[in-house]
Design a protein around this motif. Structure first.
Motif, PDB file in Angstrom:
ATOM      1  N   GLY A 243       0.805  -1.219   0.000  1.00 53.66           N
ATOM      2  CA  GLY A 243       0.000   0.000   0.000  1.00 53.66           C
ATOM      3  C   GLY A 243       0.837   1.267   0.000  1.00 53.66           C
ATOM      4  N   VAL A 244       1.952   1.264  -0.753  1.00 48.51           N
ATOM      5  CA  VAL A 244       2.826   2.435  -0.818  1.00 48.51           C
ATOM      6  C   VAL A 244       3.107   2.775  -2.272  1.00 48.51           C
ATOM      7  N   SER A 245       3.655   3.952  -2.475  1.00 47.50           N
ATOM      8  CA  SER A 245       4.012   4.364  -3.827  1.00 47.50           C
ATOM      9  C   SER A 245       5.292   3.656  -4.266  1.00 47.50           C
ATOM     10  N   ARG A 246       5.560   3.680  -5.563  1.00 54.48           N
ATOM     11  CA  ARG A 246       6.801   3.075  -6.060  1.00 54.48           C
ATOM     12  C   ARG A 246       8.021   3.832  -5.540  1.00 54.48           C
ATOM     13  N   ALA A 247       7.867   5.124  -5.310  1.00 54.37           N
ATOM     14  CA  ALA A 247       8.981   5.923  -4.787  1.00 54.37           C
ATOM     15  C   ALA A 247       9.381   5.424  -3.393  1.00 54.37           C
ATOM     16  N   SER A 248       8.375   5.160  -2.553  1.00 55.85           N
ATOM     17  CA  SER A 248       8.664   4.646  -1.210  1.00 55.85           C
ATOM     18  C   SER A 248       9.277   3.252  -1.287  1.00 55.85           C
TER      19      SER A 248
END
Length: 243
Positions: free
Chosen positions: A44-49
């Motif tokens: 449940g996180v962005s690809r950046a994270s």
């Protein structure tokens, strides 16, 4: 006054969760991790994270990011674990001296432990190591590889797996110094000192082994380009061990 609650970054949480999955065998060494899209949805996180988490695990030597191919799980080794520390040593003679000072505190005790645990069966390995050094010196070669092997043998004789890992990291950090400051131009001295260390260990004499290793490591610095000046010594706090 209420304590300050530190906000945990999403990437830190993802890195910790991925590390748990690696350590529990869900993703064993050599495995390619699922695609970023799949992992981003799972956590449940962005690809950046997610990429930030990968960078953290890469510094720990737990993953390898291969451009265009994916991210692979790997087993950390001394080479990868030493990477974060290499910047501290680069271009800093004092940091290099501090590293050698740490070695001076550690390896004499390892030699003493090796002397307490050495058995007759260890003798051939030490004799082989010393002969390899003599042969390399006779050919005019530096003793870098042979020196590493000798100190590894002392650590193996001590029989403590934690010591082996710590010294492996230390040797990795020292590898760059061996071709710059620790030049190895005095092979006869090195071989003679290694011989005294080996004799003390095989004689099961911890005190003599400790002293022989201490004298050897002190000589390493005293004969190197890192030898501290009188000003360096005077700037250290009273009672501090100097090399």
């Amino acid at each position: 006054m209420p304590s300050v609650i530190r906000k945990v970054k999403l990437s830190d949480t993802v890195a910790n969760e991925l590390l748990l999955l690696i350590r529990n065998g869900t993703y064993p060494s050599g495995t390619r991790l699922p695609p970023e899209r799949e992992l981003s949805a799972r956590f449940g996180v962005s690809r950046a994270s997610l990429r930030d988490a990968f960078r953290q695990l890469e510094l720990l030597g737990q993953v390898e990011v291969r451009q265009g191919d994916g991210t692979y799980v790997r087993s950390p080794n001394a080479q990868t674990l030493s990477l974060p520390f290499r910047g501290l040593l680069s271009g800093s003679p004092q940091a290099a001296l501090d590293l050698l000072e740490f070695r001076l505190l550690l390896e004499p005790e390892v030699a003493a432990l090796a002397a307490r645990r050495a058995a007759a069966g260890h003798a051939p390995a030490f004799e082989l190591a010393l002969n390899q050094q003599r042969e390399a010196a006779a050919r005019g070669l530096r003793l870098s590889k042979e020196d590493l092997q000798f100190h590894q043998l002392v650590a193996q004789t001590a029989g403590n797996p934690v010591i082996l890992e710590v010294l492996a990291l230390l040797r990795s950090l020292l590898s760059d110094l061996r071709t710059t400051a620790l030049t190895g131009h005095l092979p006869e001295l090195t071989i003679a000192q290694h011989g005294r260390i080996a004799q003390a260990i095989l004689a099961n004499d911890p005190e003599r082994a400790r002293t022989a290793m201490f004298d050897h490591l002190t000589a390493v610095v005293e004969t190197s380009a890192l030898k501290p000046t009188a000003q360096d010594r005077s700037s250290r706090p009273a009672g501090e061990v100097t090399l």
